[in-house]
Motif scaffolding. Structure first.
Motif, PDB file in Angstrom:
ATOM      1  N   ASP A 123       0.800  -1.220   0.000  1.00 26.57           N
ATOM      2  CA  ASP A 123       0.000   0.000   0.000  1.00 26.57           C
ATOM      3  C   ASP A 123       0.838   1.277   0.000  1.00 26.57           C
ATOM      4  OD1 ASP A 123       0.952  -0.545   2.555  1.00 26.57           O
ATOM      5  OD2 ASP A 123      -0.746   0.436   3.540  1.00 26.57           O
ATOM      6  N   ARG A 124       2.144   1.149   0.106  1.00 30.00           N
ATOM      7  CA  ARG A 124       3.019   2.323   0.114  1.00 30.00           C
ATOM      8  C   ARG A 124       4.407   1.934  -0.415  1.00 30.00           C
ATOM      9  NH1 ARG A 124       2.469   0.459   5.171  1.00 30.00           N
ATOM     10  NH2 ARG A 124       4.340  -0.003   6.348  1.00 30.00           N
TER      11      ARG A 124
ATOM     12  N   ASN B  97       2.216   8.334   0.577  1.00 27.43           N
ATOM     13  CA  ASN B  97       2.364   6.897   0.856  1.00 27.43           C
ATOM     14  C   ASN B  97       3.794   6.408   0.701  1.00 27.43           C
ATOM     15  OD1 ASN B  97      -0.265   6.342   1.627  1.00 27.43           O
ATOM     16  ND2 ASN B  97      -0.929   6.127  -0.493  1.00 27.43           N
TER      17      ASN B  97
END
Length: 157
Positions: free
Chosen positions: A42-43, A72
């Protein structure tokens, strides 16, 4: 009076938003293994290998501070300083230079075993940076300017 209150409010707000310098956490090879083998999806993770005694490493640190926790992006600075220097050297260095990203000191004397895990072509010279997100990884055995680092990170966004 109103101007003074407004100025005071502004000072309080800006001082509250300033991040505190990091404090070093000592970690072993298991931490590094998990970080590399289970990257976030997710990042973007920017993992920089550095030491307080490495001049090019120290020169590039502001670029990592600048991009930490933006869009992110997670920056993890892996210190290769000697573990016995954490309290006398590394943590004071972080405070003096206002280094805010996460800092881990790798306490593993068997560099020949963990260096190829980061990248099979890495000779162990620092600074070195691994940028990863999910299954995509790129390794850099060079120092970065802020614009160069942002350019490479953009390839992951």
């Amino acid at each position: 009076m109103r101007k003074i209150l407004l100025l005071l409010s502004l000072v309080i707000l800006t001082s509250c938003s300033k991040q505190e310098p990091s404090k070093t956490e000592i970690v072993g090879r298991d931490y590094l293994t998990n970080l590399i083998n289970k990257p976030a999806t997710d990042r973007v993770q920017v993992i920089n290998f550095w030491a307080t005694w490495c001049i090019p490493c120290v020169e590039e640190l502001p670029a990592f501070v600048e991009i930490d926790d933006k869009d992110n992006i997670e920056v993890i600075l892996i210190s290769l300083d000697d573990v016995e220097n954490v309290d006398e050297l590394v943590n004071p260095f972080l405070v003096k230079n206002n280094i805010t990203p996460t800092v881990k000191l790798l306490d593993d004397p068997y560099a020949a075993e963990w260096i190829p895990m980061v990248d099979q072509h890495w000779d162990g010279a620092i600074p070195a940076t691994l940028i990863q997100k999910g299954s995509k990884k790129m390794f850099y055995n060079t120092s970065f300017t802020a614009s160069e680092l942002k350019s490479e990170i953009n390839k992951f966004l």
